[in-house]
Scaffold this motif. Sequence first.
Motif, PDB file in Angstrom:
ATOM      1  N   ALA A  73     -10.930  39.366  59.484  1.00 33.53           N
ATOM      2  CA  ALA A  73     -10.252  39.063  58.215  1.00 33.53           C
ATOM      3  C   ALA A  73     -10.602  40.091  57.149  1.00 33.53           C
ATOM      4  CB  ALA A  73     -10.639  37.661  57.750  1.00 33.53           C
ATOM      5  N   MET A  74     -11.862  40.486  57.102  1.00 31.98           N
ATOM      6  CA  MET A  74     -12.283  41.488  56.116  1.00 31.98           C
ATOM      7  C   MET A  74     -11.634  42.837  56.402  1.00 31.98           C
ATOM      8  SD  MET A  74     -16.325  40.449  55.797  1.00 31.98           S
ATOM      9  CE  MET A  74     -16.714  41.706  54.603  1.00 31.98           C
ATOM     10  N   ALA A  75     -11.541  43.185  57.678  1.00 27.56           N
ATOM     11  CA  ALA A  75     -10.941  44.473  58.040  1.00 27.56           C
ATOM     12  C   ALA A  75      -9.482  44.541  57.618  1.00 27.56           C
ATOM     13  CB  ALA A  75     -11.069  44.699  59.543  1.00 27.56           C
ATOM     14  N   VAL A  76      -8.795  43.405  57.680  1.00 23.20           N
ATOM     15  CA  VAL A  76      -7.379  43.376  57.324  1.00 23.20           C
ATOM     16  C   VAL A  76      -7.177  43.310  55.811  1.00 23.20           C
ATOM     17  CG1 VAL A  76      -5.272  42.000  57.476  1.00 23.20           C
ATOM     18  CG2 VAL A  76      -6.687  42.322  59.503  1.00 23.20           C
ATOM     19  N   ARG A  77      -8.020  42.549  55.125  1.00 25.94           N
ATOM     20  CA  ARG A  77      -7.784  42.266  53.710  1.00 25.94           C
ATOM     21  C   ARG A  77      -8.446  43.250  52.764  1.00 25.94           C
ATOM     22  NH1 ARG A  77      -8.116  35.985  52.292  1.00 25.94           N
ATOM     23  NH2 ARG A  77      -7.301  36.939  50.391  1.00 25.94           N
ATOM     24  N   VAL A  78      -9.573  43.826  53.153  1.00 27.96           N
ATOM     25  CA  VAL A  78     -10.290  44.716  52.245  1.00 27.96           C
ATOM     26  C   VAL A  78      -9.530  46.024  52.083  1.00 27.96           C
ATOM     27  CG1 VAL A  78     -12.393  46.065  51.920  1.00 27.96           C
ATOM     28  CG2 VAL A  78     -12.540  43.708  52.735  1.00 27.96           C
ATOM     29  N   LYS A  79      -9.310  46.432  50.840  1.00 29.38           N
ATOM     30  CA  LYS A  79      -8.591  47.657  50.548  1.00 29.38           C
ATOM     31  C   LYS A  79      -9.527  48.851  50.651  1.00 29.38           C
ATOM     32  CE  LYS A  79      -5.474  45.257  47.355  1.00 29.38           C
ATOM     33  NZ  LYS A  79      -4.977  45.155  45.965  1.00 29.38           N
ATOM     34  N   MET A  80      -8.932  50.030  50.789  1.00 31.21           N
ATOM     35  CA  MET A  80      -9.746  51.236  50.933  1.00 31.21           C
ATOM     36  C   MET A  80     -10.640  51.453  49.727  1.00 31.21           C
ATOM     37  SD  MET A  80     -10.380  53.574  53.144  1.00 31.21           S
ATOM     38  CE  MET A  80      -8.971  53.486  54.244  1.00 31.21           C
ATOM     39  N   ILE A  81     -10.146  51.098  48.540  1.00 34.28           N
ATOM     40  CA  ILE A  81     -10.948  51.299  47.336  1.00 34.28           C
ATOM     41  C   ILE A  81     -12.185  50.413  47.332  1.00 34.28           C
ATOM     42  CG2 ILE A  81      -9.694  49.565  46.007  1.00 34.28           C
ATOM     43  CD1 ILE A  81     -10.060  51.235  43.556  1.00 34.28           C
ATOM     44  N   GLN A  82     -12.153  49.319  48.090  1.00 35.52           N
ATOM     45  CA  GLN A  82     -13.271  48.387  48.137  1.00 35.52           C
ATOM     46  C   GLN A  82     -14.263  48.714  49.248  1.00 35.52           C
ATOM     47  OE1 GLN A  82     -10.736  44.946  48.685  1.00 35.52           O
ATOM     48  NE2 GLN A  82     -10.974  44.311  46.543  1.00 35.52           N
ATOM     49  N   MET A  83     -14.058  49.829  49.927  1.00 35.98           N
ATOM     50  CA  MET A  83     -14.913  50.185  51.050  1.00 35.98           C
ATOM     51  C   MET A  83     -16.388  50.378  50.666  1.00 35.98           C
ATOM     52  SD  MET A  83     -14.634  50.286  54.236  1.00 35.98           S
ATOM     53  CE  MET A  83     -12.850  50.328  54.341  1.00 35.98           C
ATOM     54  N   PRO A  84     -16.711  51.001  49.519  1.00 30.28           N
ATOM     55  CA  PRO A  84     -18.134  51.148  49.176  1.00 30.28           C
ATOM     56  C   PRO A  84     -18.874  49.820  49.075  1.00 30.28           C
ATOM     57  CG  PRO A  84     -16.795  52.611  47.832  1.00 30.28           C
ATOM     58  CD  PRO A  84     -15.852  51.715  48.578  1.00 30.28           C
ATOM     59  N   GLN A  85     -18.282  48.838  48.376  1.00 27.54           N
ATOM     60  CA  GLN A  85     -18.965  47.554  48.265  1.00 27.54           C
ATOM     61  C   GLN A  85     -19.000  46.811  49.592  1.00 27.54           C
ATOM     62  OE1 GLN A  85     -16.405  48.728  46.281  1.00 27.54           O
ATOM     63  NE2 GLN A  85     -15.322  47.006  45.358  1.00 27.54           N
ATOM     64  N   LEU A  86     -17.991  47.035  50.452  1.00 28.33           N
ATOM     65  CA  LEU A  86     -18.022  46.418  51.774  1.00 28.33           C
ATOM     66  C   LEU A  86     -19.159  47.000  52.611  1.00 28.33           C
ATOM     67  CD1 LEU A  86     -16.803  44.563  53.914  1.00 28.33           C
ATOM     68  CD2 LEU A  86     -15.286  46.450  54.572  1.00 28.33           C
ATOM     69  N   VAL A  87     -19.333  48.312  52.546  1.00 32.11           N
ATOM     70  CA  VAL A  87     -20.442  48.946  53.260  1.00 32.11           C
ATOM     71  C   VAL A  87     -21.775  48.378  52.786  1.00 32.11           C
ATOM     72  CG1 VAL A  87     -21.686  51.119  53.588  1.00 32.11           C
ATOM     73  CG2 VAL A  87     -19.197  51.077  53.765  1.00 32.11           C
ATOM     74  N   ALA A  88     -21.928  48.238  51.466  1.00 27.54           N
ATOM     75  CA  ALA A  88     -23.172  47.681  50.927  1.00 27.54           C
ATOM     76  C   ALA A  88     -23.363  46.236  51.388  1.00 27.54           C
ATOM     77  CB  ALA A  88     -23.150  47.752  49.400  1.00 27.54           C
ATOM     78  N   LEU A  89     -22.282  45.461  51.389  1.00 29.19           N
ATOM     79  CA  LEU A  89     -22.363  44.054  51.804  1.00 29.19           C
ATOM     80  C   LEU A  89     -22.782  43.935  53.261  1.00 29.19           C
ATOM     81  CD1 LEU A  89     -21.834  41.041  51.211  1.00 29.19           C
ATOM     82  CD2 LEU A  89     -19.457  41.433  51.907  1.00 29.19           C
ATOM     83  N   LEU A  90     -22.121  44.680  54.145  1.00 21.58           N
ATOM     84  CA  LEU A  90     -22.456  44.621  55.565  1.00 21.58           C
ATOM     85  C   LEU A  90     -23.861  45.131  55.827  1.00 21.58           C
ATOM     86  CD1 LEU A  90     -19.063  45.835  57.109  1.00 21.58           C
ATOM     87  CD2 LEU A  90     -19.927  43.501  56.916  1.00 21.58           C
ATOM     88  N   ASN A  91     -24.262  46.124  55.061  1.00 18.05           N
ATOM     89  CA  ASN A  91     -25.625  46.630  55.204  1.00 18.05           C
ATOM     90  C   ASN A  91     -26.639  45.548  54.829  1.00 18.05           C
ATOM     91  OD1 ASN A  91     -27.283  49.128  55.678  1.00 18.05           O
ATOM     92  ND2 ASN A  91     -28.007  48.600  53.637  1.00 18.05           N
ATOM     93  N   GLY A  92     -26.332  44.784  53.786  1.00 19.91           N
ATOM     94  CA  GLY A  92     -27.214  43.696  53.390  1.00 19.91           C
ATOM     95  C   GLY A  92     -27.311  42.620  54.450  1.00 19.91           C
ATOM     96  N   ILE A  93     -26.190  42.364  55.153  1.00 21.07           N
ATOM     97  CA  ILE A  93     -26.210  41.381  56.231  1.00 21.07           C
ATOM     98  C   ILE A  93     -27.147  41.830  57.351  1.00 21.07           C
ATOM     99  CG2 ILE A  93     -24.793  40.320  58.038  1.00 21.07           C
ATOM    100  CD1 ILE A  93     -22.483  40.305  56.050  1.00 21.07           C
ATOM    101  N   GLY A  94     -27.146  43.137  57.632  1.00 26.86           N
ATOM    102  CA  GLY A  94     -28.093  43.658  58.620  1.00 26.86           C
ATOM    103  C   GLY A  94     -29.531  43.439  58.194  1.00 26.86           C
ATOM    104  N   GLY A  95     -29.793  43.596  56.890  1.00 22.56           N
ATOM    105  CA  GLY A  95     -31.141  43.382  56.384  1.00 22.56           C
ATOM    106  C   GLY A  95     -31.580  41.933  56.499  1.00 22.56           C
ATOM    107  N   ILE A  96     -30.702  41.000  56.136  1.00 26.37           N
ATOM    108  CA  ILE A  96     -31.071  39.582  56.200  1.00 26.37           C
ATOM    109  C   ILE A  96     -31.232  39.137  57.645  1.00 26.37           C
ATOM    110  CG2 ILE A  96     -28.738  38.627  56.211  1.00 26.37           C
ATOM    111  CD1 ILE A  96     -31.756  37.243  54.286  1.00 26.37           C
ATOM    112  N   ALA A  97     -30.468  39.730  58.569  1.00 30.64           N
ATOM    113  CA  ALA A  97     -30.625  39.395  59.987  1.00 30.64           C
ATOM    114  C   ALA A  97     -32.017  39.782  60.479  1.00 30.64           C
ATOM    115  CB  ALA A  97     -29.550  40.106  60.811  1.00 30.64           C
ATOM    116  N   ALA A  98     -32.467  40.981  60.100  1.00 30.82           N
ATOM    117  CA  ALA A  98     -33.813  41.411  60.492  1.00 30.82           C
ATOM    118  C   ALA A  98     -34.870  40.519  59.872  1.00 30.82           C
ATOM    119  CB  ALA A  98     -34.030  42.867  60.074  1.00 30.82           C
TER     120      ALA A  98
END
Length: 481
Positions: A73-98
């Motif tokens: 859903a995120m891949a379809v809905r997130v616009k290219m301009i929102q890619m920086p915050q998406l990268v930061a968000l997904l990176n944070g998910i990796g941190g919380i998983a660890a």
Amino acid sequence: MSSTVYIVTCVILSIAVLVGISLMSKVKTAVAGNLLSALSVFAGVVVTLLHYNIVSVWSIYLYMLIGILIGGAMAVRVKMIQMPQLVALLNGIGGIAAALVGILSLLGIGVPQGGYPAFERFTAMLAIVVGLVTFTGSMVAAGKLHKLLPQKPVILKNHAALLKTSIVVLIGVILFSAFPVDSAFWITVVLIISIVVSSFFGYAFTIRVGGADMPITISLLISLSGVAGAIAGMALNDLLLVSVGGIVGASGLLLTQIMCRAMNRKLGDILTGKTSVLRENVELPETGVETETFPEEDTVPQEGGQHSEVETMANEGEILKAAKTAIIVPGYGMALAQAQHLVRELADKLESNGTEVKYAIHPVAGRMPGHMNVLLAEVDVPYEQLYEMDAVNDQFAETDVVIVIGANDVINPAARDAKDTPIYGMPVLNVDHSKEVFICNYDLNPGYAGVDNPLYKRNHGVHLLLGDAKNSLSEIIAKLD
């Protein structure tokens, strides 16, 4: 699955991830590299399920399905301009998983235990600390990029002292965790302290970084995410997690170092806010650019672009049509206006008139590493036309026309002379050396660094088209018809 087969498989998958990262360094092979890395990680999940004999645990597939649906859903809905915050968000998910892996390992819940309990407790606590620093730091970065938090640096009272105290406390709890403690009470106390302090530290060190330095901050957080994963792998005694986490951590750190060198900045200065906070009452020295004062009304943008009185009286259309060479300089404003399609249309118009077009890419233009490259690749700009700063800077003086779209700090000549300002010493694109400069910016306000740009006041060869970049670009394109 035997240990030998598992180790060999881990080596093969780790090499595949490395090859994928290498392919992603070039636009032509980036898609293939991304696909290779993604398939390698998926294969790693399958191998892990087989090696630990947990294929039959049905709940795993339920959670995987939920993750796939959210990610799709995120891949379809997130616009290219929102890619920086998406990268930061997904990176944070990796941190919380660890961090969650570290918490469960520290408590001994549902994780395999080896023969080195002190090492496992130590790495578990380290995974908690690094993972939560990554998580909260990434969330703050995403909030800043999405304008949910102030994009300017935020300085807390006794900020430096709070950070230093947090570091001392975290070192203390990490060392304490290595000693055998049977008391559930003290384990719980130390765990709570580590969660609270590491979360605060991630918030505090990210909140005082300004938007101009966010690309470096994001690349550092990516590195920390990989490090957190690798440490979690040590706590679990999982070879593949250690290997892939280490690859991500190393590649993120190398990218951080490369960007720091490109900006002529120290990482410590960026993280301590020294490059983002403009000192009070700083007078900018003369930069060698002839200037004149703007009338107040000329600083107000109007729809369709407004021209300042500093522009030359020569016909802009004739200047553009007569140009044999042109350099386009994209910036974050192009991303905000989503004007990359018009930028490509402009380049095509210029090329149809016989103009050689190049794109000058500053290493920190935008809000994440490679932001401008991604946007331009979206509209199929040939990779051969993209030039890094060092490769193109000497060509500005010989170029007929330069067109700036939404860039400010990265073209600010004050960076060469204005001491005691956040951008002093930062390499910039030599746009001010050009004969004719068209600047399509929203207004004349300073960029994230808060330093006025003397190029806007040059009294010859500067054409200011203020307002939405789409309207300004449309106006330029119309002049070429």
